[in-house]
Enzyme design. Structure first.
Site, short mmCIF file in Angstrom:
data_model
loop_
_atom_site.label_atom_id
_atom_site.label_comp_id
_atom_site.label_asym_id
_atom_site.label_seq_id
_atom_site.Cartn_x
_atom_site.Cartn_y
_atom_site.Cartn_z
N ASP A 1 0.85 -1.19 0.00
CA ASP A 1 0.00 0.00 0.00
C ASP A 1 0.89 1.24 0.00
O ASP A 1 1.89 1.31 0.71
CB ASP A 1 -0.92 -0.01 1.23
CG ASP A 1 -2.08 0.96 1.07
OD1 ASP A 1 -3.23 0.49 0.97
OD2 ASP A 1 -1.83 2.19 1.07
N ILE A 2 0.52 2.24 -0.79
CA ILE A 2 1.33 3.44 -0.92
C ILE A 2 1.30 4.28 0.36
O ILE A 2 2.21 5.08 0.60
CB ILE A 2 0.83 4.27 -2.15
CG1 ILE A 2 1.92 5.17 -2.69
CG2 ILE A 2 -0.42 5.07 -1.82
CD1 ILE A 2 1.62 5.75 -4.07
N ASN B 1 -12.96 -3.34 2.23
CA ASN B 1 -13.89 -2.21 2.34
C ASN B 1 -14.79 -2.22 1.12
O ASN B 1 -14.32 -2.29 -0.01
CB ASN B 1 -13.11 -0.88 2.40
CG ASN B 1 -12.32 -0.73 3.68
OD1 ASN B 1 -12.78 -1.13 4.75
ND2 ASN B 1 -11.12 -0.18 3.59
N HIS C 1 -10.15 -5.29 -3.52
CA HIS C 1 -8.83 -5.56 -2.93
C HIS C 1 -9.00 -6.01 -1.50
O HIS C 1 -9.89 -5.56 -0.77
CB HIS C 1 -7.92 -4.33 -3.01
CG HIS C 1 -8.56 -3.06 -2.52
ND1 HIS C 1 -9.44 -2.34 -3.29
CD2 HIS C 1 -8.45 -2.40 -1.36
CE1 HIS C 1 -9.84 -1.27 -2.61
NE2 HIS C 1 -9.26 -1.29 -1.42
N HIS D 1 -7.07 -5.87 1.96
CA HIS D 1 -5.95 -5.32 2.72
C HIS D 1 -5.38 -6.43 3.61
O HIS D 1 -6.15 -7.18 4.23
CB HIS D 1 -6.41 -4.19 3.65
CG HIS D 1 -6.93 -2.97 2.97
ND1 HIS D 1 -6.17 -1.83 2.82
CD2 HIS D 1 -8.13 -2.68 2.41
CE1 HIS D 1 -6.88 -0.89 2.21
NE2 HIS D 1 -8.08 -1.38 1.95
P1 5GP Z 1 -9.73 1.39 0.14
O1 5GP Z 1 -9.82 2.69 0.89
O2 5GP Z 1 -10.41 1.50 -1.22
O3 5GP Z 1 -10.18 0.20 0.91
O4 5GP Z 1 -8.18 1.15 -0.09
C1 5GP Z 1 -7.46 1.69 -1.14
C2 5GP Z 1 -6.01 1.63 -0.75
O5 5GP Z 1 -5.24 1.86 -1.91
C3 5GP Z 1 -5.61 2.69 0.28
O6 5GP Z 1 -5.08 2.05 1.44
C4 5GP Z 1 -4.57 3.52 -0.46
O7 5GP Z 1 -3.51 3.95 0.37
C5 5GP Z 1 -4.10 2.57 -1.55
N1 5GP Z 1 -3.64 3.24 -2.75
C6 5GP Z 1 -4.23 4.30 -3.37
N2 5GP Z 1 -3.54 4.66 -4.47
C7 5GP Z 1 -2.48 3.80 -4.54
C8 5GP Z 1 -1.40 3.68 -5.46
O8 5GP Z 1 -1.26 4.41 -6.45
N3 5GP Z 1 -0.49 2.70 -5.22
C9 5GP Z 1 -0.60 1.86 -4.13
N4 5GP Z 1 0.35 0.94 -3.98
N5 5GP Z 1 -1.62 1.95 -3.25
C10 5GP Z 1 -2.54 2.91 -3.45
#
Ligand code: 5GP
Ligand code: ZN
Length: 115
Positions: free
Chosen positions: A33-34, A88, A101, A103
């Protein structure tokens, strides 16, 4: 233009956007995760575009994602100390990227319930 053309995680799967990829098989990819929320924070995604759990129909693929999460946790050395797997789904859950995805979070003690 289709959803997969612009989808962030489809673009990572196609290697159009850089990511630290740690694991992959024929159907899934895992990368860091970034913006990690714990010392270990990875995302496991299907290589095929699925918008969210609400759109998922393939039980085998869903099972593969969870088994991948376990394998990755083992590889990261957090299987025994413990880890959290999170999917999520939708606005109230805080989903921000609409490509399914899982986590995988670990390396620190976590509270329950989540915020
Ligand atoms: P969500 O909030 O949809 O459950 O999780 C999305 C996740 O993707 C977040 O934890 C966010 O930090 C991660 N994320 C968003 N953009 C990028 C990216 O460009 N690269 C990576 N590796 N992770 C990302
Ligand atoms: Zn996608």
């Amino acid at each position: 233009m289709s959803a997969t053309d612009t989808c962030l995680f489809c673009r990572i799967v196609r290697r159009e956007i850089p990511a630290t990829i740690v694991w992959e098989n024929a159907h899934a990819l895992a990368f860091r995760d970034i913006k990690p929320e714990s010392p270990t924070h990875l995302l496991v995604v299907p290589k095929r575009h699925v918008g969210s759990l609400n759109d998922a129909t393939d039980a085998q693929l869903l099972g593969e994602l969870l088994l991948a999460a376990r394998e990755i946790a083992e590889g990261e050395g957090i299987a025994q100390s413990g880890y959290r797997t999170v999917v999520n789904t939708g606005r109230d859950a805080g989903q921000t990227v609409f490509h399914l995805h899982v986590h995988v979070l670990g390396g620190r003690h976590m509270k329950w319930p989540p915020g």
